[in-house]
Design an enzyme around this catalytic site. Structure first.
Site, PDB file in Angstrom:
ATOM      1  N   HIS A   1      -1.057  30.887  31.239  1.00 36.66           N
ATOM      2  CA  HIS A   1       0.314  30.385  31.195  1.00 36.66           C
ATOM      3  C   HIS A   1       1.042  30.900  32.435  1.00 36.66           C
ATOM      4  O   HIS A   1       1.281  32.102  32.561  1.00 36.66           O
ATOM      5  CB  HIS A   1       1.025  30.844  29.922  1.00 36.66           C
TER       6      HIS A   1
ATOM      7  N   HIS B   1      -1.358  37.895  28.124  1.00 42.39           N
ATOM      8  CA  HIS B   1      -0.269  36.933  27.961  1.00 42.39           C
ATOM      9  C   HIS B   1       1.074  37.661  27.966  1.00 42.39           C
ATOM     10  O   HIS B   1       1.139  38.884  27.894  1.00 42.39           O
ATOM     11  CB  HIS B   1      -0.409  36.162  26.643  1.00 42.39           C
TER      12      HIS B   1
ATOM     13  N   GLU C   1      -0.574  40.532  24.078  1.00 37.47           N
ATOM     14  CA  GLU C   1       0.763  39.981  24.273  1.00 37.47           C
ATOM     15  C   GLU C   1       1.681  41.074  24.815  1.00 37.47           C
ATOM     16  O   GLU C   1       1.781  42.148  24.233  1.00 37.47           O
ATOM     17  CB  GLU C   1       1.323  39.442  22.954  1.00 37.47           C
TER      18      GLU C   1
END
Length: 870
Positions: free
Chosen positions: A377, A473, A547
C-alpha cells in the site's frame, strides 16, 4: 587502426553465428527490458584498460558490421577481440545511477527534485489534546472563491495505457497571479498528492486530495508544497474529501510539517504541528457517500519559505533506489546482500528483491528462510521506515546481526508497489486495484509484483523451510504497533498457540510500542487474498501482517506521544531481536511464552463458557415461564426435574447466531408475554407477605441456578487452590429476571431501582458508537462491569444461601434505591466466583442444591401462604 583480414573474417563468422542464435533461440530478456539497456549502458566505462571499441569509425573494412559489443585489447603486439562484459540486467550497478522513475504518460511532473533531511526531534512530540473549542468550518460553494491550485485531470483514459520517464512535462499555469498574501501550492512531484485548492478567506484554504489513479476512492494520503508564506499569521487548512468515518486525528494525531529554511539554518526536519485540529463529517456527501473533513491552524516560522505538509513521513521510490545503491557500493555489505530485480511493474519500474545471508557454505541447505515485504500500500510510508531500520541492523557489524546472517537466508522485497508510490496513491497500483487482495490472482500482467513474490516464495519453499513471513503495513485508526496472524485452531489444535509466540516475544522486547492485546489471529473471508493468508495456506506457519500506527503509542514511556522515524526504525532492531529469541537453542523464553499463552487461552475459554451459561440460564428461565403457564399443580411440582434436564443441556446445546433484529424481536415478545402473565397473576393470586415472597424466590428456578453456579465455581476453586484472582460473573439481567417473576406487584420498581443503583455504584460511561477505544479503556470498561455485578451479589447471595427466614426489612432494602450494596454484606468465600485461571471448563453438577417445597413450608412457618399458580 586496421585489422588483418583473418581477424575480420573470424569476427564476421562469430557475429553471424550470434545473429542466428538471436533470431532462432528463446530470448532471455523480455521486450520490456529493452528500454533499460540504454540506462544500464551508461554504467559501463568507455575505456577498459587499453581496449578500443570496434566501430565503423575505427575500422575501414566496409564489410565489417558496426557494433559496440566487441572490444579489442592489445596483447603481445596484436589486437585480440573479445565481447564486452554483460550488463547488470538483474542487479544494481555500481557504475552509475539507477533507472529513472517512469510515470503514466499524461501525468505532469515538475523538474525540481524534492529532498528532505533526516532529523529526529530532541523530545517526544505529544499528541494534540482537544480543548472543546475547535470549530468545524463548512464552506458553501461560491463563485467568488479563488482557485489557487488545480491539477489537470490526468486520467482521461479509464485505465493505465503506457508510461515514460518524467511523464507529461507540460507546464501547469496557476489560476492566479503571484499575489503578496496568497499561498502557492504544488504537488506534481514524486509521491505528492493534492487535487485542488480554493482560497475561501484571506488566510483560509479548502483542499481536495486526489483519489488513487483510475479509481474514485482511497483519499487518505496527502503530501504537498506551500510557498509564498508569511510568518506570524494564523492560517487554516481544511481537507474536505476524506472517506473514513474514524481517524487517528480524532485521537490526537497532528499533521507533519517541513520547512526548508529551518532545515538549512537549524538542521530541523519533519515535525508535528497544528492547533484546533478537528476531524468531522461535512455536508459534501454525493451519490449516497459521506465525506469527512480534517481542519487545522498553523503559523509559518519564516517569510517567503518553501514548506511541506504530509500525512506521514515520506519515503519515495527514489529514496529506496539511493539506499540500495549505497548498499551496492559498500564493499562490505555488498558481500552478503545481493540486490536483484524481481520483476517490472506495469509502468516498467523495477521491483527489487534482496537476498541477505553469509556467503553460502556446504551447510547452506540447512539454513531456514525469513521473508519480509513492505509498501504494498503506497501511502503507508511508515512501513518503509521499519524496513529501513531492519536493513540497517541486519547489514550491520554487530555480533547478533552476523549470527542472523549465518543462521538464516533473508528474502526482502522493500517496495511491492513502486508505481503507486511514485504517483502518490494511498492503496492501489496503476491497475486501480488493491494488490494485497490479489495474491491468489493468476493475472501476471495486471499484478506482476505480488505474482512474482508468491512464485519466488513457492520456489524457495521447495528448497528450504520458511519459518516466518511478515508483510509491513500502516494503520489509520489504531495506536501502537501490532500484528495480524492466522488462527490454525481448526487445522491443527496442537500448534495454533505456537503461531502467537513471536508476537508475544515482540511485545516483551518492545513493551512501549508493540501491543500484544491488539493482535488478532483470524482469517476473514474478505482477507483470503492477502499475502498473510496466502502464505499461511502455502505452509508458512508464522505468517503475519505487522500494522504500524500513523500516530503514536499508548504504552509505557511512549504513552501519549507520536512515533518519529527513529522509533519506527527501532522496530527493525526489535524484530531481529525477537527472531533470535524465537530460534534460540535455549528454548526457555519460547516455552515461557507458550505457557503464558496457554494460561491466556484457558482464561478466555472460561469467560466464554460463563457468558454462554448466563445466556443459557436466561433461556431456561423463559422456557420455565412458558411451560408453567398452562400447567396444573401436579405438573408444577416436577419443575425441579425439568430444570435439571434443561441445565444438563447447557454444554451440549448448539448456539445459533441470530441477527440483531431477531434478538430484539425475541426480547420484545418475551417482555409482552411476561407483562400479560403478571396481570393474570395479580388478578388471581392473593396478597403474599414478605416471607412468602422470599420463600417463593428461593423455590424458583432462577435463584437455584445462581446458587448452583456459585457451588459449581466453588467446587472448581477447591480443586484449584493456587487460584488467586476472584471475580463474579453472574449476569445482572438474570437477577432482574428473578425479581420480575417473584415480585409481580413491585417487579418493575425494584428492577428500576436496582439498575439505577448499579449506575450509582460506579461512574461507568458506556461505549459510544463510532468511537475508537484503546486497550486500556476496554480493560477499564470490562473491570467496572464485573465490579458492578460483584457489588450486587455481595448483598444478594448471602441472603439466598441463608437458612433463616428473610426479614421484611431486608426486602425493603432490596427495593430501596438508596441501598448501598458495597459495604452492607460481606461476600462469603463460597460465593466468590473466579474467572481468571481455571485449568478446565466447568460443567453443571448432577445434584443442584434445590430447596424442596416441604422444607420451604417448614422454613417459612405459619406466615407462609405459598400457592401454586394453577
Amino acid at each position: 587502426m586496421y585489422l588483418t583480414k583473418e581477424i575480420s573474417n573470424q569476427i564476421l563468422e562469430e557475429m553471424s553465428e550470434d545473429s542466428e542464435k538471436e533470431d532462432y533461440s528463446d530470448r532471455t530478456i523480455s521486450d520490456e527490458d529493452e528500454s533499460d539497456a540504454d540506462t544500464f549502458m551508461k554504467f559501463v566505462s568507455e575505456d577498459i584498460h587499453q581496449c578500443a571499441l570496434l566501430t565503423a569509425d575505427s575500422i575501414s573494412d566496409p564489410f565489417f558490421p558496426r557494433t559496440t559489443q566487441i572490444l579489442l585489447e592489445y596483447q603481445l603486439g596484436r589486437w585480440v577481440p573479445r565481447l564486452r562484459e554483460p550488463r547488470d540486467l538483474y542487479g544494481v550497478s555500481s557504475s552509475g545511477p539507477l533507472s529513472p522513475t517512469r510515470w503514466p504518460h499524461n501525468c505532469e511532473v515538475i523538474d525540481e527534485k524534492v529532498q528532505h533531511i533526516d532529523w529526529t526531534p530532541f523530545y517526544p512530540e505529544p499528541v494534540y489534546i482537544p480543548t472543546g473549542l475547535e470549530t468545524e468550518p463548512v464552506y458553501p460553494n461560491s463563485k467568488e472563491d479563488t482557485v489557487v491550485y488545480l491539477a489537470e485531470d490526468a486520467y482521461k483514459e479509464p485505465c493505465f495505457v503506457y508510461s515514460r520517464v518524467g511523464g507529461n512535462r507540460t507546464p501547469l499555469k496557476q489560476p492566479v497571479d503571484n499575489c503578496d498574501n496568497t499561498l502557492m501550492f504544488e504537488a506534481r512531484f514524486e509521491s505528492g498528492n493534492l487535487q485542488k485548492v480554493v482560497k475561501v478567506a484571506e488566510y483560509e484554504y479548502q483542499l481536495t486530495v486526489r483519489p488513487d489513479l483510475f479509481t474514485n476512492k482511497h483519499t487518505q494520503w496527502y503530501y504537498f508544497q506551500v510557498t509564498n508564506t508569511q510568518a506570524g499569521i494564523v492560517y487554516r487548512f481544511t481537507i474536505i474529501n476524506f472517506t473514513k468515518p474514524a481517524s487517528l486525528y480524532n485521537r490526537g494525531m497532528r499533521p507533519l510539517f517541513y520547512s526548508e529554511k529551518e532545515a538549512k539554518s537549524h538542521n530541523i526536519g519533519w515535525k508535528r504541528i497544528g492547533d484546533q485540529i478537528k476531524y468531522y463529517r461535512n455536508n459534501q456527501g454525493q451519490d449516497g457517500r459521506h465525506y469527512f473533513s480534517l481542519t487545522w491552524t498553523f503559523q509559518f516560522p519564516h517569510n517567503k519559505d518553501t514548506c511541506y505538509f504530509a500525512h506521514c513521513y515520506p519515503y519515495t521510490y527514489t529514496n529506496l533506489q539511493e539506499y540500495l545503491s549505497s548498499i551496492n557500493n559498500d564493499p562490505v555489505r555488498s558481500k552478503f546482500c545481493k540486490i536483484r530485480v524481481l520483476c517490472h511493474t506495469i509502468a516498467r519500474n523495477m521491483v527489487y528483491v534482496l537476498t541477505i545471508t553469509t556467503p553460502l557454505k556446504n551447510d547452506s541447505r540447512k539454513r531456514k528462510a525469513v521473508i519480509l515485504t513492505a509498501r504494498v500500500h503506497p501511502g503507508e510510508t511508515n512501513s518503509s521506515w521499519i524496513m529501513k531500520g531492519f536493513l540497517d541492523y541486519i547489514l550491520g557489524d554487530s555480533s547478533d546481526a552476523e549470527l542472523l546472517r549465518d543462521t538464516f537466508i533473508f528474502k526482502v522485497v522493500p517496495m511491492l508497489n513502486p508505481d503507486g508510490v511514485i504517483v502518490g496513491n494511498y492503496r492501489c497500483s496503476l491497475a486501480g486495484r488493491d494488490l494485497n487482495r490479489n495474491y491468489t490472482s493468476v493475472l501476471k500482467e495486471s499484478f506482476p509484483s505480488v505474482w512474482h513474490t508468491r512464485n519466488m516464495i513457492r520456489r524457495l519453499m521447495e528448497k528450504r523451510e520458511v519459518i516466518l513471513y511478515c508483510d509491513l503495513h500502516g494503520h489509520s485508526r489504531k495506536e501502537n504497533i501490532f500484528m495480524y496472524g492466522c488462527d490454525g485452531r481448526e487445522r491443527c489444535k496442537a500448534v495454533y498457540l505456537q503461531q502467537r509466540i513471536f508476537p508475544l516475544m515482540l511485545s516483551k522486547n518492545c513493551p512501549d510500542k508493540f501491543s500484544f492485546s491488539a493482535c488478532k489471529f483470524k482469517v476473514q473471508k474478505s482477507k483470503e487474498g492477502t499475502g498473510r493468508v496466502v502464505m499461511w495456506k502455502m505452509g508458512i506457519r508464522n505468517s503475519f501482517t505487522m500494522e504500524v500506527t500513523f500516530c503514536g503509542s499508548t504504552l509505557g514511556n511512549k504513552r501519549g506521544t507520536h512515533f518519529n522515524t527513529k522509533d519506527l526504525e527501532s522496530m527493525g532492531y526489535h524484530f531481529c531481536d525477537s527472531l533470535l529469541d524465537y530460534c534460540d537453542p535455549d528454548q526457555t523464553k519460547y516455552y515461557q511464552c507458550l505457557k503464558e499463552l496457554e494460561e491466556m487461552e484457558k482464561r478466555i475459554n472460561l469467560e466464554k463458557v460463563l457468558e454462554d451459561s448466563d445466556a443459557s440460564l436466561k433461556e431456561i428461565t423463559l422456557e420455565l415461564e412458558s411451560s408453567s403457564r398452562g400447567s396444573d399443580s401436579s405438573e408444577s411440582s416436577d419443575s425441579q426435574t425439568y430444570l435439571l434436564k434443561l441445565t444438563s443441556q447447557i454444554e451440549t446445546k448448539k448456539k445459533h447466531l441470530k441477527t440483531k433484529k431477531e434478538r430484539n424481536s425475541t426480547i420484545v415478545s418475551h417482555q409482552n408475554t411476561r407483562k400479560e402473565q403478571e396481570l393474570r397473576d395479580c388478578s388471581v393470586s392473593t396478597v403474599i407477605d414478605g416471607h412468602s415472597r422470599v420463600a417463593d424466590l428461593l423455590s424458583g428456578a432462577g435463584w437455584s441456578q445462581v446458587c448452583n453456579k456459585g457451588h459449581l465455581v466453588q467446587r472448581h476453586k477447591e480443586s484449584n487452590s493456587d487460584v488467586k484472582d476472584t471475580r463474579t460473573n453472574v449476569s445482572d439481567d438474570c437477577i432482574f429476571e428473578y425479581f420480575r417473576r417473584q415480585f409481580p406487584n413491585k417487579a418493575l420498581d425494584m428492577c428500576h431501582n436496582l439498575r439505577s443503583k448499579m449506575k450509582e455504584c460506579t461512574s461507568l460511561q458506556r461505549k459510544k458508537t463510532g468511537v475508537n477505544w484503546t486497550d486500556d479503556e476496554k480493560r477499564i470498561y470490562r473491570d467496572k462491569r464485573i465490579a458492578q455485578t460483584q457489588e450486587i451479589l455481595q448483598y444478594l447471595l448471602p441472603i439466598v444461601e441463608r437458612t433463616k427466614p428473610v426479614q421484611t426489612t431486608e426486602i425493603k432494602q432490596i427495593s430501596n434505591p438508596r441501598t448501598n450494596f458495597q459495604i452492607q454484606h460481606k461476600l462469603k468465600p463460597a460465593t466468590y466466583i473466579n474467572i481468571k485461571k481455571y485449568s478446565t471448563s466447568w460443567t453443571p453438577p448432577r445434584n443442584p442444591p434445590f430447596i424442596s417445597q416441604r422444607n420451604l413450608m417448614r422454613l417459612c412457618g405459619e406466615n407462609c401462604s405459598w400457592q401454586s399458580p394453577g
